[in-house]
Motif scaffolding. Structure first.
Motif, PDB file in Angstrom:
ATOM      1  N   GLU A  53      -1.716 -21.814  10.192  1.00  0.00           N
ATOM      2  CA  GLU A  53      -2.460 -22.939   9.200  1.00  0.00           C
ATOM      3  C   GLU A  53      -1.981 -22.001   7.861  1.00  0.00           C
ATOM      4  O   GLU A  53      -2.662 -20.939   7.355  1.00  0.00           O
ATOM      5  CB  GLU A  53      -3.873 -22.905   9.505  1.00  0.00           C
ATOM      6  CG  GLU A  53      -4.437 -23.262  10.496  1.00  0.00           C
ATOM      7  CD  GLU A  53      -4.543 -24.796  10.735  1.00  0.00           C
ATOM      8  OE1 GLU A  53      -4.080 -25.522   9.953  1.00  0.00           O
ATOM      9  OE2 GLU A  53      -4.742 -25.308  11.866  1.00  0.00           O
ATOM     10  N   GLY A  54      -1.382 -22.782   6.910  1.00  0.00           N
ATOM     11  CA  GLY A  54      -0.947 -22.043   5.693  1.00  0.00           C
ATOM     12  C   GLY A  54      -0.264 -20.966   5.466  1.00  0.00           C
ATOM     13  O   GLY A  54       0.541 -20.604   6.332  1.00  0.00           O
ATOM     14  N   ASN A  55      -0.308 -20.239   4.518  1.00  0.00           N
ATOM     15  CA  ASN A  55       0.376 -18.980   4.130  1.00  0.00           C
ATOM     16  C   ASN A  55      -0.442 -18.004   3.518  1.00  0.00           C
ATOM     17  O   ASN A  55      -1.487 -18.216   3.050  1.00  0.00           O
ATOM     18  CB  ASN A  55       1.316 -19.459   3.010  1.00  0.00           C
ATOM     19  CG  ASN A  55       2.597 -20.386   3.320  1.00  0.00           C
ATOM     20  OD1 ASN A  55       3.338 -19.944   4.167  1.00  0.00           O
ATOM     21  ND2 ASN A  55       2.551 -21.412   2.806  1.00  0.00           N
ATOM     22  N   ILE A  56       0.027 -16.777   3.919  1.00  0.00           N
ATOM     23  CA  ILE A  56      -0.581 -15.534   3.418  1.00  0.00           C
ATOM     24  C   ILE A  56       0.199 -15.119   2.191  1.00  0.00           C
ATOM     25  O   ILE A  56       1.294 -15.005   2.102  1.00  0.00           O
ATOM     26  CB  ILE A  56      -0.218 -14.425   4.587  1.00  0.00           C
ATOM     27  CG1 ILE A  56      -0.560 -14.870   5.711  1.00  0.00           C
ATOM     28  CG2 ILE A  56      -0.972 -13.199   4.032  1.00  0.00           C
ATOM     29  CD1 ILE A  56      -2.191 -14.966   6.128  1.00  0.00           C
ATOM     30  N   VAL A  63     -11.605 -11.789   4.844  1.00  0.00           N
ATOM     31  CA  VAL A  63     -12.913 -11.441   4.772  1.00  0.00           C
ATOM     32  C   VAL A  63     -13.351 -10.122   5.890  1.00  0.00           C
ATOM     33  O   VAL A  63     -14.192  -9.415   5.219  1.00  0.00           O
ATOM     34  CB  VAL A  63     -13.916 -12.570   5.305  1.00  0.00           C
ATOM     35  CG1 VAL A  63     -15.207 -12.269   5.519  1.00  0.00           C
ATOM     36  CG2 VAL A  63     -13.691 -13.813   4.410  1.00  0.00           C
ATOM     37  N   ARG A  75      -7.508 -27.516   1.489  1.00  0.00           N
ATOM     38  CA  ARG A  75      -7.287 -26.445   2.244  1.00  0.00           C
ATOM     39  C   ARG A  75      -8.710 -26.185   3.106  1.00  0.00           C
ATOM     40  O   ARG A  75      -8.939 -25.348   3.724  1.00  0.00           O
ATOM     41  CB  ARG A  75      -7.361 -25.127   1.369  1.00  0.00           C
ATOM     42  CG  ARG A  75      -6.069 -24.794   0.448  1.00  0.00           C
ATOM     43  CD  ARG A  75      -6.164 -23.717  -0.390  1.00  0.00           C
ATOM     44  NE  ARG A  75      -6.835 -22.559   0.096  1.00  0.00           N
ATOM     45  CZ  ARG A  75      -7.093 -21.447  -0.644  1.00  0.00           C
ATOM     46  NH1 ARG A  75      -7.437 -21.697  -2.110  1.00  0.00           N
ATOM     47  NH2 ARG A  75      -7.327 -20.202  -0.038  1.00  0.00           N
ATOM     48  N   ASN A 113       1.372 -17.757   7.718  1.00  0.00           N
ATOM     49  CA  ASN A 113       0.093 -17.540   8.535  1.00  0.00           C
ATOM     50  C   ASN A 113       0.364 -17.457   9.957  1.00  0.00           C
ATOM     51  O   ASN A 113       0.871 -18.489  10.613  1.00  0.00           O
ATOM     52  CB  ASN A 113      -1.070 -18.397   8.437  1.00  0.00           C
ATOM     53  CG  ASN A 113      -2.399 -17.847   9.100  1.00  0.00           C
ATOM     54  OD1 ASN A 113      -2.388 -17.050   9.710  1.00  0.00           O
ATOM     55  ND2 ASN A 113      -3.390 -18.627   8.713  1.00  0.00           N
ATOM     56  N   HIS A 136     -15.634 -19.311   4.183  1.00  0.00           N
ATOM     57  CA  HIS A 136     -14.444 -19.424   3.703  1.00  0.00           C
ATOM     58  C   HIS A 136     -13.527 -18.709   5.001  1.00  0.00           C
ATOM     59  O   HIS A 136     -12.431 -19.003   5.148  1.00  0.00           O
ATOM     60  CB  HIS A 136     -14.114 -18.741   2.489  1.00  0.00           C
ATOM     61  CG  HIS A 136     -14.346 -19.442   1.245  1.00  0.00           C
ATOM     62  ND1 HIS A 136     -14.665 -18.979   0.215  1.00  0.00           N
ATOM     63  CD2 HIS A 136     -14.651 -20.854   1.038  1.00  0.00           C
ATOM     64  CE1 HIS A 136     -15.076 -19.847  -0.927  1.00  0.00           C
ATOM     65  NE2 HIS A 136     -15.303 -21.115  -0.234  1.00  0.00           N
ATOM     66  N   THR A 142     -13.986 -16.714  -3.524  1.00  0.00           N
ATOM     67  CA  THR A 142     -13.874 -15.658  -2.601  1.00  0.00           C
ATOM     68  C   THR A 142     -12.846 -15.395  -1.754  1.00  0.00           C
ATOM     69  O   THR A 142     -12.441 -16.562  -1.466  1.00  0.00           O
ATOM     70  CB  THR A 142     -15.429 -15.435  -2.034  1.00  0.00           C
ATOM     71  OG1 THR A 142     -15.152 -16.633  -1.015  1.00  0.00           O
ATOM     72  CG2 THR A 142     -16.464 -15.497  -2.746  1.00  0.00           C
ATOM     73  N   ALA A 143     -12.721 -14.226  -1.161  1.00  0.00           N
ATOM     74  CA  ALA A 143     -11.716 -14.162  -0.059  1.00  0.00           C
ATOM     75  C   ALA A 143     -12.065 -14.982   1.077  1.00  0.00           C
ATOM     76  O   ALA A 143     -13.123 -15.410   1.570  1.00  0.00           O
ATOM     77  CB  ALA A 143     -11.968 -12.715   0.489  1.00  0.00           C
ATOM     78  N   GLY A 144     -11.027 -15.562   2.086  1.00  0.00           N
ATOM     79  CA  GLY A 144     -11.305 -16.249   2.998  1.00  0.00           C
ATOM     80  C   GLY A 144     -10.645 -15.777   4.025  1.00  0.00           C
ATOM     81  O   GLY A 144      -9.608 -14.858   4.039  1.00  0.00           O
ATOM     82  N   GLY A 145     -10.662 -16.655   5.214  1.00  0.00           N
ATOM     83  CA  GLY A 145      -9.842 -16.077   6.452  1.00  0.00           C
ATOM     84  C   GLY A 145      -9.923 -14.775   7.005  1.00  0.00           C
ATOM     85  O   GLY A 145     -10.901 -14.155   6.903  1.00  0.00           O
ATOM     86  N   ARG A 193     -11.836 -22.264   5.641  1.00  0.00           N
ATOM     87  CA  ARG A 193     -10.960 -22.720   4.670  1.00  0.00           C
ATOM     88  C   ARG A 193      -9.497 -22.020   4.956  1.00  0.00           C
ATOM     89  O   ARG A 193      -9.422 -20.744   5.408  1.00  0.00           O
ATOM     90  CB  ARG A 193     -11.211 -22.141   3.292  1.00  0.00           C
ATOM     91  CG  ARG A 193     -10.382 -22.537   2.245  1.00  0.00           C
ATOM     92  CD  ARG A 193     -10.741 -21.890   0.676  1.00  0.00           C
ATOM     93  NE  ARG A 193     -10.898 -20.546   0.546  1.00  0.00           N
ATOM     94  CZ  ARG A 193     -11.216 -19.986  -0.516  1.00  0.00           C
ATOM     95  NH1 ARG A 193     -11.291 -20.712  -1.560  1.00  0.00           N
ATOM     96  NH2 ARG A 193     -10.914 -18.650  -0.579  1.00  0.00           N
ATOM     97  N   GLN A 194      -8.512 -22.768   4.791  1.00  0.00           N
ATOM     98  CA  GLN A 194      -7.010 -22.170   5.070  1.00  0.00           C
ATOM     99  C   GLN A 194      -6.833 -21.162   4.187  1.00  0.00           C
ATOM    100  O   GLN A 194      -6.953 -21.347   3.030  1.00  0.00           O
ATOM    101  CB  GLN A 194      -6.105 -23.490   4.739  1.00  0.00           C
ATOM    102  CG  GLN A 194      -4.634 -23.167   5.262  1.00  0.00           C
ATOM    103  CD  GLN A 194      -3.871 -24.425   5.057  1.00  0.00           C
ATOM    104  OE1 GLN A 194      -3.686 -25.116   5.938  1.00  0.00           O
ATOM    105  NE2 GLN A 194      -3.166 -24.683   4.191  1.00  0.00           N
ATOM    106  N   PRO A 195      -5.964 -20.164   4.456  1.00  0.00           N
ATOM    107  CA  PRO A 195      -5.385 -18.941   3.487  1.00  0.00           C
ATOM    108  C   PRO A 195      -4.926 -19.637   2.255  1.00  0.00           C
ATOM    109  O   PRO A 195      -5.420 -19.423   1.162  1.00  0.00           O
ATOM    110  CB  PRO A 195      -4.397 -18.274   4.181  1.00  0.00           C
ATOM    111  CG  PRO A 195      -5.109 -18.470   5.618  1.00  0.00           C
ATOM    112  CD  PRO A 195      -5.408 -19.877   5.763  1.00  0.00           C
ATOM    113  N   LEU A 252      -9.932 -26.808   6.443  1.00  0.00           N
ATOM    114  CA  LEU A 252      -9.435 -26.788   7.890  1.00  0.00           C
ATOM    115  C   LEU A 252     -10.043 -27.813   8.777  1.00  0.00           C
ATOM    116  O   LEU A 252     -11.246 -28.323   8.467  1.00  0.00           O
ATOM    117  CB  LEU A 252      -9.800 -25.336   8.707  1.00  0.00           C
ATOM    118  CG  LEU A 252      -8.891 -24.312   8.257  1.00  0.00           C
ATOM    119  CD1 LEU A 252      -9.441 -23.022   8.699  1.00  0.00           C
ATOM    120  CD2 LEU A 252      -7.349 -24.587   8.187  1.00  0.00           C
TER     121      LEU A 252
END
Lengths: 294, 157
Positions: A228-231, A266, B98, A224, B150, A260-263, B154-156, B100
């Motif tokens: 934060e985290g990964n795509i 959305v 996840r 990402n 989210h 649901t979708a996040g980040g 929330r982290q991806p 955040l």
């Protein structure tokens, strides 16, 4: 000898200067064409313009789309701040010609001839059809003006030398289609939406040390950019949903498991849900045609 | 001198053992909270799946099933989550979370999201058993509320 060296050096600098010069569209690019703002609203949604250019506190569902800019995008190269692209003649792009706007969108070049940073996904938009670009411009002109001035990007040396972006463009711009070969007309439409307008790869494809997309790992997932985290990997190696399930996700944001979708997704779904259902199905068909990468 | 050293080492050993024990103890409590809130989310997803399957017309509309699922969502939305979110259970602190860190900096923001979700679910619960179109209309805002939370918290992956 010294003289010869000097000539070579001067020629080299001149050559580099020439090669890194900002490109622009021919004056007659839109000859005989008219922009349709209604069609442009769909191009605007498909291209995800609002996801970056809306003011930070405004949500995608806001009834009035005010493209005041100000959202911050952190990266390894510095923090980019989305500019005002509202129709305000001073703070926004209201005073620009159609060709000025098209040069910005397709070539990443300002009316003054400066390179834009590729946080603005013009390398993707370079594949957009001129009619779509003109429709988009017509739509942008219908949106309200906002006088908030654009803020300067927070980018340090050496990335603040804009001319060097000319070299970056030589390396990474104008790559054409990444997924080629025999595609169904539906998957071809999907490719246009994903590779020319939707710029999925900007987040879903990893980048090299210079920030160019690693096209050998197209849509195979990436860290990402905000840290934060990964795509996720959305090639068929990992994305095993059916085409119907992918299309549904792009409409409602629900995964087949009713997560649901996040980040950032959305906002993306806020855009794709505005498209005709056939376009969401087309994107799904394209994603099934992408080479699987583990 | 030698004895002192031995005692010191022994004390250090006991201390570090205590720390290790304390650590694993904390880990267990945090893991429990993470499991609980993820299980709660699974229960949402299962019940949303019943309604979503009908809304997406993959399964036929069944008024009783729809009312049951919407009732479950409404009940779940009122379960207190007060103990679900101990400090140190965020995505930066623990593997497998996840959630955040911004959640712990912005409890007001996430509480507002929770409120919105509760209202959307209550509205869905009013009409889910009436007919498919009413259920569909009330289902959209519930999904929107999930996504809205989210998006920021929330982290991806």
């Amino acid at each position: 000898m010294l003289r010869a060296l000097t000539i070579v050096a001067v020629a080299g600098v001149a050559g580099a200067w020439f090669l890194t010069r900002p490109a622009s569209l021919p004056d007659d690019t839109f000859a005989g064409m008219t922009g349709d703002p209604e069609a442009g609203a769909l191009v605007f949604a498909a291209a995800g313009c609002a996801s970056c250019h809306l003011a930070p506190e405004v949500t995608e569902t806001a009834e009035t789309v005010v493209l005041a800019g100000g959202r911050r995008f952190a990266s390894d190269f510095g923090t980019f701040i989305a500019p005002n692209i509202s129709s305000d003649p001073e703070a926004g792009i209201g005073a620009w010609s159609d060709l000025d706007i098209a040069n910005a969108v397709i070539h990443g070049v300002s009316p003054e001839g400066a390179h834009y940073y590729p946080a603005f996904p013009y390398t993707t938009y370079a594949n957009a059809a001129p009619q779509d670009v003109l429709d988009l411009i017509a739509y942008l002109r219908t949106l309200p003006a906002d006088a908030t001035p654009s803020q300067p990007h927070e980018v340090g040396f050496p990335f603040n030398i804009r001319r060097s972006l000319g070299g970056w463009k030589l390396l990474f711009a104008d790559a054409g289609w990444t997924v080629d070969g025999d595609l169904s007309p539906e998957a071809e439409r999907g490719r246009y939406l994903a590779e020319a307008l939707g710029h999925c790869a900007e987040c879903h494809t990893p980048r090299n040390a210079l920030g160019g997309l690693d096209r050998s790992r197209w849509l195979a997932g990436a860290p990402n950019p905000s840290g934060e985290g990964n795509i996720p990997n959305i090639t068929p190696a990992e994305l095993t949903w059916s085409e119907t399930e992918i299309a549904e996700y792009l409409n409602s944001g629900f995964t087949p498991e009713f997560d649901t979708a996040g980040g950032e997704m959305v906002d993306v779904i806020g855009n794709t849900s505005q498209l005709p259902a056939s376009d969401r199905t087309a994107i799904a068909a394209y994603l099934k045609a992408v080479p699987p990468i583990e | 001198m030698k004895l002192n050293k031995t005692i010191a080492l022994g004390v250090a050993g006991i201390l570090s053992a205590t720390v290790v024990f304390a650590d694993s103890h904390v880990d267990r409590a945090i893991q429990g909270a993470i499991n609980a809130r993820q299980s709660h989310m699974q229960l949402y997803a299962f019940n949303l799946g019943i309604l979503g399957g009908m809304a997406q017309e993959q399964i036929p509309y069944d008024a009783d099933m729809a009312a049951m699922a919407a009732g479950n969502l409404a009940t779940l939305s009122t379960v207190s989550q007060a103990a679900y979110w101990p400090p140190g259970s965020d995505s930066a602190a623990v593997e497998g979370s996840r959630a955040l860190p911004v959640i712990w900096e912005d409890f007001a923001g996430i509480a507002a999201e929770g409120q919105k979700f509760g209202e959307a679910v209550a509205a869905l619960n009013e009409v889910a058993g009436t007919d498919l179109d009413s259920m569909k209309a009330a289902f959209g805002p519930v999904g929107g509320s999930c996504g809205s939370c989210h998006r920021a918290y929330r982290q991806p992956e």
